[in-house]
Design a protein around this motif. Structure first.
Motif, mmCIF file in Angstrom:
data_model
loop_
_atom_site.group_PDB
_atom_site.id
_atom_site.type_symbol
_atom_site.label_atom_id
_atom_site.label_comp_id
_atom_site.label_asym_id
_atom_site.label_seq_id
_atom_site.Cartn_x
_atom_site.Cartn_y
_atom_site.Cartn_z
ATOM 1 N N VAL A 180 0.804 -1.217 0.000
ATOM 2 C CA VAL A 180 0.000 0.000 0.000
ATOM 3 C C VAL A 180 0.844 1.278 0.000
ATOM 4 O O VAL A 180 0.502 2.241 -0.701
ATOM 5 N N PRO A 181 1.950 1.369 0.760
ATOM 6 C CA PRO A 181 2.726 2.627 0.737
ATOM 7 C C PRO A 181 3.174 3.038 -0.661
ATOM 8 O O PRO A 181 3.089 4.215 -1.013
ATOM 9 N N PHE A 182 3.645 2.092 -1.469
ATOM 10 C CA PHE A 182 4.074 2.433 -2.826
ATOM 11 C C PHE A 182 2.917 2.984 -3.643
ATOM 12 O O PHE A 182 3.055 3.999 -4.352
ATOM 13 N N VAL A 183 1.760 2.331 -3.559
ATOM 14 C CA VAL A 183 0.588 2.790 -4.305
ATOM 15 C C VAL A 183 0.134 4.154 -3.808
ATOM 16 O O VAL A 183 -0.171 5.059 -4.600
ATOM 17 N N ALA A 184 0.109 4.335 -2.490
ATOM 18 C CA ALA A 184 -0.355 5.606 -1.913
ATOM 19 C C ALA A 184 0.552 6.762 -2.327
ATOM 20 O O ALA A 184 0.068 7.823 -2.740
ATOM 21 N N PHE A 185 1.868 6.579 -2.230
ATOM 22 C CA PHE A 185 2.794 7.646 -2.610
ATOM 23 C C PHE A 185 2.728 7.938 -4.111
ATOM 24 O O PHE A 185 2.779 9.100 -4.528
ATOM 25 N N SER A 186 2.618 6.894 -4.934
ATOM 26 C CA SER A 186 2.545 7.100 -6.382
ATOM 27 C C SER A 186 1.270 7.824 -6.774
ATOM 28 O O SER A 186 1.297 8.766 -7.590
ATOM 29 N N MET A 187 0.150 7.407 -6.195
ATOM 30 C CA MET A 187 -1.117 8.056 -6.511
ATOM 31 C C MET A 187 -1.169 9.474 -5.964
ATOM 32 O O MET A 187 -1.729 10.370 -6.595
ATOM 33 N N TYR A 188 -0.574 9.701 -4.795
ATOM 34 C CA TYR A 188 -0.547 11.062 -4.239
ATOM 35 C C TYR A 188 0.265 11.992 -5.150
ATOM 36 O O TYR A 188 -0.110 13.153 -5.360
ATOM 37 N N ALA A 189 1.385 11.488 -5.673
ATOM 38 C CA ALA A 189 2.167 12.289 -6.613
ATOM 39 C C ALA A 189 1.360 12.612 -7.859
ATOM 40 O O ALA A 189 1.444 13.713 -8.408
ATOM 41 N N GLY A 190 0.563 11.641 -8.327
ATOM 42 C CA GLY A 190 -0.285 11.900 -9.486
ATOM 43 C C GLY A 190 -1.402 12.892 -9.177
ATOM 44 O O GLY A 190 -1.744 13.742 -10.007
ATOM 45 N N LEU A 191 -1.964 12.806 -7.978
ATOM 46 C CA LEU A 191 -3.058 13.715 -7.604
ATOM 47 C C LEU A 191 -2.589 15.161 -7.483
ATOM 48 O O LEU A 191 -3.373 16.090 -7.694
ATOM 49 N N THR A 192 -1.328 15.357 -7.127
ATOM 50 C CA THR A 192 -0.818 16.733 -7.021
ATOM 51 C C THR A 192 -0.749 17.430 -8.372
ATOM 52 O O THR A 192 -0.622 18.658 -8.422
ATOM 53 N N GLN A 193 -0.823 16.662 -9.463
ATOM 54 C CA GLN A 193 -0.776 17.251 -10.804
ATOM 55 C C GLN A 193 -2.166 17.606 -11.338
ATOM 56 O O GLN A 193 -2.269 18.165 -12.431
ATOM 57 N N VAL A 194 -3.213 17.275 -10.590
ATOM 58 C CA VAL A 194 -4.570 17.625 -11.010
ATOM 59 C C VAL A 194 -4.798 19.111 -10.732
ATOM 60 O O VAL A 194 -4.634 19.549 -9.590
ATOM 61 N N PRO A 195 -5.161 19.920 -11.734
ATOM 62 C CA PRO A 195 -5.357 21.356 -11.520
ATOM 63 C C PRO A 195 -6.452 21.643 -10.494
ATOM 64 O O PRO A 195 -7.578 21.160 -10.625
ATOM 65 N N GLY A 196 -6.109 22.425 -9.494
ATOM 66 C CA GLY A 196 -7.086 22.751 -8.463
ATOM 67 C C GLY A 196 -8.237 23.592 -8.972
ATOM 68 O O GLY A 196 -9.381 23.449 -8.520
ATOM 69 N N GLU A 197 -7.972 24.480 -9.959
ATOM 70 C CA GLU A 197 -9.036 25.349 -10.468
ATOM 71 C C GLU A 197 -10.108 24.542 -11.201
ATOM 72 O O GLU A 197 -11.290 24.928 -11.203
ATOM 73 N N VAL A 198 -9.708 23.418 -11.806
ATOM 74 C CA VAL A 198 -10.694 22.576 -12.488
ATOM 75 C C VAL A 198 -11.634 21.942 -11.470
ATOM 76 O O VAL A 198 -12.858 21.899 -11.661
ATOM 77 N N LEU A 199 -11.079 21.459 -10.357
ATOM 78 C CA LEU A 199 -11.911 20.874 -9.309
ATOM 79 C C LEU A 199 -12.813 21.927 -8.671
ATOM 80 O O LEU A 199 -13.984 21.651 -8.360
ATOM 81 N N GLU A 200 -12.293 23.132 -8.478
ATOM 82 C CA GLU A 200 -13.107 24.206 -7.901
ATOM 83 C C GLU A 200 -14.249 24.582 -8.830
ATOM 84 O O GLU A 200 -15.382 24.820 -8.386
ATOM 85 N N ALA A 201 -13.966 24.644 -10.132
ATOM 86 C CA ALA A 201 -15.020 24.969 -11.098
ATOM 87 C C ALA A 201 -16.100 23.888 -11.106
ATOM 88 O O ALA A 201 -17.297 24.190 -11.169
#
Length: 305
Positions: A180-201
């Motif tokens: 799980v740690p490998f998956v969690a860290f990898s997915m967290y790194a990917g989630l940081t690339q999701v634009p916040g303004e798109v989620l806010e919109a």
């Protein structure tokens, strides 16, 4: 009037990038190719008592494969390994992705605590971790039996590793905990690339958290998700150490063997290295077959970009 169009210039062939890649490519081919070729050659030979005294092995070509896959036990182990691999990889991906999403929304102190805990779990050596897990599920003085017994459940003296179903339940918990740690860290790194303004919109337009995750976050992190899932399937299909150390605690190996321990039993336990090599080649082909769908999808996305 002369045609003013200019023919597109053909790209020049540059040898420098290929020359730079050549040393690393040769090292990888030598490090990975030689063991595979050796395994293929060994899988087509016969090793017996005479070979232990220096006699050259005799060629049987595909005889080892025919004998191996004429044995119903082989197919039982293959089916057991595939089911265990897919279930464990799926659970690992769900838990790891959930923890990655949790790290995005919790305060900084909680996120750092969670990240440090995951990192410590990931960095713990397998043998040391298995020593702890064996104590937790020990049927005489284990933590699990003590906790369940204290709340009134009749589990005193229950051996979790004796029954194949509960054995693989324990094995799944351990493998998921270590992965799980490998998956969690990898997915967290990917989630940081999701634009916040798109989620806010999307939130302002009335999208629910599930809709934001399904229609915005998931498509954007799909490449990371595919790579991590591919690696997880490969690792879980070849799991060995956790299963072998659990078997050594008293379970019946013939009822709990997976591909890794089955190869170990054939090669080390029975000294049949040719048959073990044949099974290893089959595991390589099975790994490629199971992961080919993800590889083909990644290649398709790369071509579209």
């Amino acid at each position: 009037m002369a045609d003013s169009t200019v023919a597109p210039r053909r790209p020049r062939f540059r040898i420098a990038p290929y020359a730079l890649l050549l040393p690393a490519t040769l090292i990888v081919l030598l490090a990975l190719g030689y063991p595979v070729v050796w395994q293929v050659i060994t899988s087509m030979q016969h090793f017996g008592l005479a070979q232990q005294f220096g006699q050259p092995p005799e060629w049987v070509w595909f005889g080892n494969y025919v004998e191996l896959f004429s044995n119903p036990t082989t197919w039982l182990v293959v089916a057991r390994s595939i089911v265990f691999c897919l279930v464990t990889a799926g659970v690992t991906m769900v838990v790891g992705t959930a923890l990655a999403l949790l790290m995005q929304v919790v305060p900084t102190a909680a996120r750092l605590t969670l990240q440090i805990s995951l990192l410590l779990a990931w960095a713990t050596p397998v043998v040391a971790a298995m020593t702890i897990w064996n104590w937790i599920f020990d049927w005489r003085r284990g933590l699990v039996n003590w906790v369940l017994g204290s709340i009134g459940l009749p589990v005193q003296g229950h051996n979790w590793l004796q029954d194949p179903l509960s054995f693989f339940g324990v094995a799944m918990i351990i493998v998921v905990w270590m992965s799980v740690p490998f998956v969690a860290f990898s997915m967290y790194a990917g989630l940081t690339q999701v634009p916040g303004e798109v989620l806010e919109a999307a939130q302002m337009d009335g999208a629910s958290p599930w809709q934001r995750f399904r229609f915005i976050i998931l498509p954007l992190v799909k490449p990371v998700l595919g790579i991590v899932m591919l690696l997880q399937i490969i690792w879980d299909l070849r799991v060995f150490t956790q299963i072998k150390l659990l078997q050594d605690r008293g379970s019946i190996a013939s009822q709990t063997d997976v591909l890794g321990t089955y190869i170990y039993q054939i090669g080390i336990g029975s000294s049949d290295f040719a048959m073990a090599s044949a099974m290893s080649i089959f595991v390589l082909l099975l790994t490629i077959a199971l992961s080919w769908a993800y590889v083909r999808n990644l290649l398709k996305e790369d071509e579209e970009r």
